[in-house]
Design a protein around this motif. Structure first.
Motif, PDB file in Angstrom:
ATOM      1  N   ILE A 244      14.351 -40.742 109.156  1.00 32.97           N
ATOM      2  CA  ILE A 244      15.636 -40.085 109.377  1.00 32.97           C
ATOM      3  C   ILE A 244      15.369 -38.611 109.637  1.00 32.97           C
ATOM      4  O   ILE A 244      14.817 -37.905 108.782  1.00 32.97           O
ATOM      5  CB  ILE A 244      16.568 -40.229 108.158  1.00 32.97           C
ATOM      6  N   LEU A 245      15.717 -38.148 110.846  1.00 30.66           N
ATOM      7  CA  LEU A 245      15.539 -36.754 111.232  1.00 30.66           C
ATOM      8  C   LEU A 245      16.853 -36.018 110.995  1.00 30.66           C
ATOM      9  O   LEU A 245      17.874 -36.349 111.598  1.00 30.66           O
ATOM     10  CB  LEU A 245      15.142 -36.663 112.698  1.00 30.66           C
ATOM     11  N   LEU A 246      16.822 -35.043 110.106  1.00 28.34           N
ATOM     12  CA  LEU A 246      18.007 -34.226 109.821  1.00 28.34           C
ATOM     13  C   LEU A 246      17.937 -32.971 110.675  1.00 28.34           C
ATOM     14  O   LEU A 246      17.266 -32.000 110.331  1.00 28.34           O
ATOM     15  CB  LEU A 246      18.051 -33.846 108.339  1.00 28.34           C
ATOM     16  N   GLY A 251      22.689 -32.334 116.858  1.00 34.19           N
ATOM     17  CA  GLY A 251      21.481 -33.135 117.003  1.00 34.19           C
ATOM     18  C   GLY A 251      20.323 -32.416 117.648  1.00 34.19           C
ATOM     19  O   GLY A 251      19.522 -33.038 118.360  1.00 34.19           O
ATOM     20  N   ASN A 252      20.191 -31.135 117.376  1.00 31.58           N
ATOM     21  CA  ASN A 252      19.191 -30.316 118.067  1.00 31.58           C
ATOM     22  C   ASN A 252      17.939 -30.107 117.208  1.00 31.58           C
ATOM     23  O   ASN A 252      18.027 -29.587 116.095  1.00 31.58           O
ATOM     24  CB  ASN A 252      19.788 -28.948 118.421  1.00 31.58           C
ATOM     25  N   PRO A 253      16.764 -30.462 117.734  1.00 29.35           N
ATOM     26  CA  PRO A 253      15.503 -30.179 117.050  1.00 29.35           C
ATOM     27  C   PRO A 253      14.870 -28.915 117.629  1.00 29.35           C
ATOM     28  O   PRO A 253      15.322 -28.414 118.664  1.00 29.35           O
ATOM     29  CB  PRO A 253      14.662 -31.403 117.421  1.00 29.35           C
ATOM     30  N   PRO A 254      13.835 -28.402 116.993  1.00 33.35           N
ATOM     31  CA  PRO A 254      13.100 -27.280 117.583  1.00 33.35           C
ATOM     32  C   PRO A 254      12.144 -27.787 118.672  1.00 33.35           C
ATOM     33  O   PRO A 254      10.942 -27.965 118.430  1.00 33.35           O
ATOM     34  CB  PRO A 254      12.345 -26.696 116.378  1.00 33.35           C
ATOM     35  N   ASP A 255      12.668 -28.001 119.873  1.00 32.73           N
ATOM     36  CA  ASP A 255      11.856 -28.640 120.913  1.00 32.73           C
ATOM     37  C   ASP A 255      10.732 -27.737 121.415  1.00 32.73           C
ATOM     38  O   ASP A 255       9.807 -28.214 122.086  1.00 32.73           O
ATOM     39  CB  ASP A 255      12.723 -29.125 122.072  1.00 32.73           C
ATOM     40  N   ALA A 256      10.803 -26.438 121.089  1.00 31.99           N
ATOM     41  CA  ALA A 256       9.693 -25.553 121.454  1.00 31.99           C
ATOM     42  C   ALA A 256       8.452 -25.832 120.612  1.00 31.99           C
ATOM     43  O   ALA A 256       7.352 -25.394 120.963  1.00 31.99           O
ATOM     44  CB  ALA A 256      10.115 -24.093 121.298  1.00 31.99           C
ATOM     45  N   ASN A 257       8.631 -26.558 119.520  1.00 30.19           N
ATOM     46  CA  ASN A 257       7.495 -26.963 118.690  1.00 30.19           C
ATOM     47  C   ASN A 257       6.887 -28.222 119.320  1.00 30.19           C
ATOM     48  O   ASN A 257       7.217 -29.350 118.959  1.00 30.19           O
ATOM     49  CB  ASN A 257       7.971 -27.233 117.260  1.00 30.19           C
ATOM     50  N   THR A 278      22.911 -35.258 111.893  1.00 30.69           N
ATOM     51  CA  THR A 278      23.110 -33.820 111.755  1.00 30.69           C
ATOM     52  C   THR A 278      23.102 -33.371 110.301  1.00 30.69           C
ATOM     53  O   THR A 278      23.525 -34.109 109.409  1.00 30.69           O
ATOM     54  CB  THR A 278      24.434 -33.388 112.418  1.00 30.69           C
ATOM     55  N   GLN A 279      22.629 -32.158 110.095  1.00 27.36           N
ATOM     56  CA  GLN A 279      22.704 -31.541 108.779  1.00 27.36           C
ATOM     57  C   GLN A 279      24.121 -31.088 108.437  1.00 27.36           C
ATOM     58  O   GLN A 279      24.418 -30.826 107.280  1.00 27.36           O
ATOM     59  CB  GLN A 279      21.772 -30.326 108.717  1.00 27.36           C
ATOM     60  N   LEU A 309      23.909 -39.101 105.493  1.00 23.51           N
ATOM     61  CA  LEU A 309      22.502 -39.303 105.163  1.00 23.51           C
ATOM     62  C   LEU A 309      22.328 -40.585 104.355  1.00 23.51           C
ATOM     63  O   LEU A 309      21.411 -41.380 104.601  1.00 23.51           O
ATOM     64  CB  LEU A 309      21.973 -38.101 104.367  1.00 23.51           C
ATOM     65  N   GLU A 310      23.238 -40.800 103.391  1.00 22.29           N
ATOM     66  CA  GLU A 310      23.130 -41.975 102.531  1.00 22.29           C
ATOM     67  C   GLU A 310      23.262 -43.263 103.341  1.00 22.29           C
ATOM     68  O   GLU A 310      22.527 -44.230 103.125  1.00 22.29           O
ATOM     69  CB  GLU A 310      24.202 -41.932 101.438  1.00 22.29           C
ATOM     70  N   ALA A 311      24.213 -43.278 104.284  1.00 20.14           N
ATOM     71  CA  ALA A 311      24.409 -44.481 105.096  1.00 20.14           C
ATOM     72  C   ALA A 311      23.249 -44.694 106.054  1.00 20.14           C
ATOM     73  O   ALA A 311      22.786 -45.827 106.249  1.00 20.14           O
ATOM     74  CB  ALA A 311      25.726 -44.388 105.860  1.00 20.14           C
TER      75      ALA A 311
END
Length: 342
Positions: A244-246, A251-257, A278-279, A309-311
């Motif tokens: 699970i990606l929070l 829904g944005n990750p650090p795509d520069a990484n 999402t957080q 998150l729980e679900a």
């Protein structure tokens, strides 16, 4: 004819008593409850029986194996009762409510989980009102769902989260309307309830309650400076099948990484189901609204809509335990029992 309700005491604050080391779970909840209910007004309650787990749980010690134990206790006695109340600690109540919603999918009876912030043994408490109201709901209303009842709110279990550590109004469902509001009157929003099934699948001959691998699902919160090594370490174990990606915002990750993104892509290629939620407390993932989120689409990460998150965590556990790996991504995006907005 009165309905007959099973109250299953699993542990938690509601039945705890003070000790030199703080509140601890103790046996003997039924005697305490019946002592509190010595009044003629209890004739308005449904008939009920109380059972206790042999080993009571402080809910902060909850493990996936406990979900199996609870589901087995319920399904083995399903035909003997008209409804069920689980008394549970608040810390992981939303996890158990979510897990049971999938394990008891298609329920034809109410399963209401409740507890309290102050034990029933204390003079001033929220325990008695929560339990009495849960009994009234289970005993008088057709509610074919796994729910949480707390402080005047009946919530869909797999839409619920604990939002306050100390307030009586500890639980809410940020992305879904309350199923009922309880004040002077009980206002049940019947149009929001799931449809009742005449023959739930978990009662079918040969059905076995799922067993869970506690290491199957891991959670990776995104934060400034997140190192790919953290994700690599999480994913290095052979029995990890889901992540699970929070992420930030919609829904944005650090795509520069680049190293992190490569690690996630490699996980997907290795048949790990990666789900992006999402957080944020409210709102849903719109994976691709920004270029950073679109990067996740390209590598095969599953957008998790407005799952809590729980679900998300318990659904992925459930699917890994019960479905073929090639079905997981598709089913994570579908609403199985009202847990997400499609």
């Amino acid at each position: 004819m009165k309905r007959k309700i099973l109250i299953l005491y699993t542990g938690g604050t509601i039945g705890m008593q003070a000790s030199d080391n703080g509140y601890i779970p103790v046996p003997g909840f039924e005697a305490l409850l019946r002592q509190q209910l010595r009044t003629g007004a209890t004739q308005q309650l449904p008939d009920f029986e109380v059972q206790e787990l042999d080993q009571l749980i402080d809910s902060s010690n909850l493990q996936p194996a406990h979900w199996t134990e609870l589901a087995e206790r319920l399904t083995s006695q399903w035909q003997q009762y008209d409804g069920f109340i689980l008394l549970h600690g608040t810390d992981t109540m939303a996890y158990t409510a979510s897990a049971l919603s999938f394990m008891l999918r298609g329920t034809d009876k109410p399963v209401i989980i409740t507890g309290s912030q102050i034990p029933l043994s204390e003079l001033r408490n929220d325990a008695l009102d929560n339990l009495i109201t849960a009994l009234i709901l289970a005993g008088n209303y057709d509610i074919p769902e796994v729910c949480i009842y707390f402080n005047g709110r009946l919530l869909r279990g797999n839409r619920s989260s604990k939002l306050k550590s100390a307030g009586f109004d500890a639980f809410d469902s940020p992305n879904f309307t309350w199923l009922a509001q309880v004040g002077i009157h009980i206002d049940l929003h019947s149009h929001l309830l799931l449809e009742s099934h005449p023959q739930p699948g978990f009662l079918a001959a040969g059905y076995k309650v799922p067993q869970f691998n506690p290491n199957a699902v891991v959670i990776l919160p995104v934060y400034p400076g997140l190192s790919a090594r953290i994700a690599q370490d999480m994913l290095s174990h052979d029995d990890v099948s889901g992540l699970i990606l929070l992420s930030y915002g919609v829904g944005n990750p650090p795509d520069a990484n680049a190293e992190l993104m490569q690690t996630l892509e490699q996980a997907v290629q290795n048949n790990v189901t990666v789900v992006n939620i999402t957080q944020c407390l409210q709102g849903k993932v719109s994976q691709g609204a920004y270029a950073t989120g679109a990067a996740l689409n390209r590598i095969g990460v599953v957008p998790g809509s407005d799952l809590t998150l729980e679900a998300a965590f318990t659904k992925l556990h459930y699917l890994i335990a019960t479905q073929k790996p090639e079905s997981l991504s598709r089913l994570m995006s579908q609403s199985l029992c009202g847990e997400l907005t499609e």
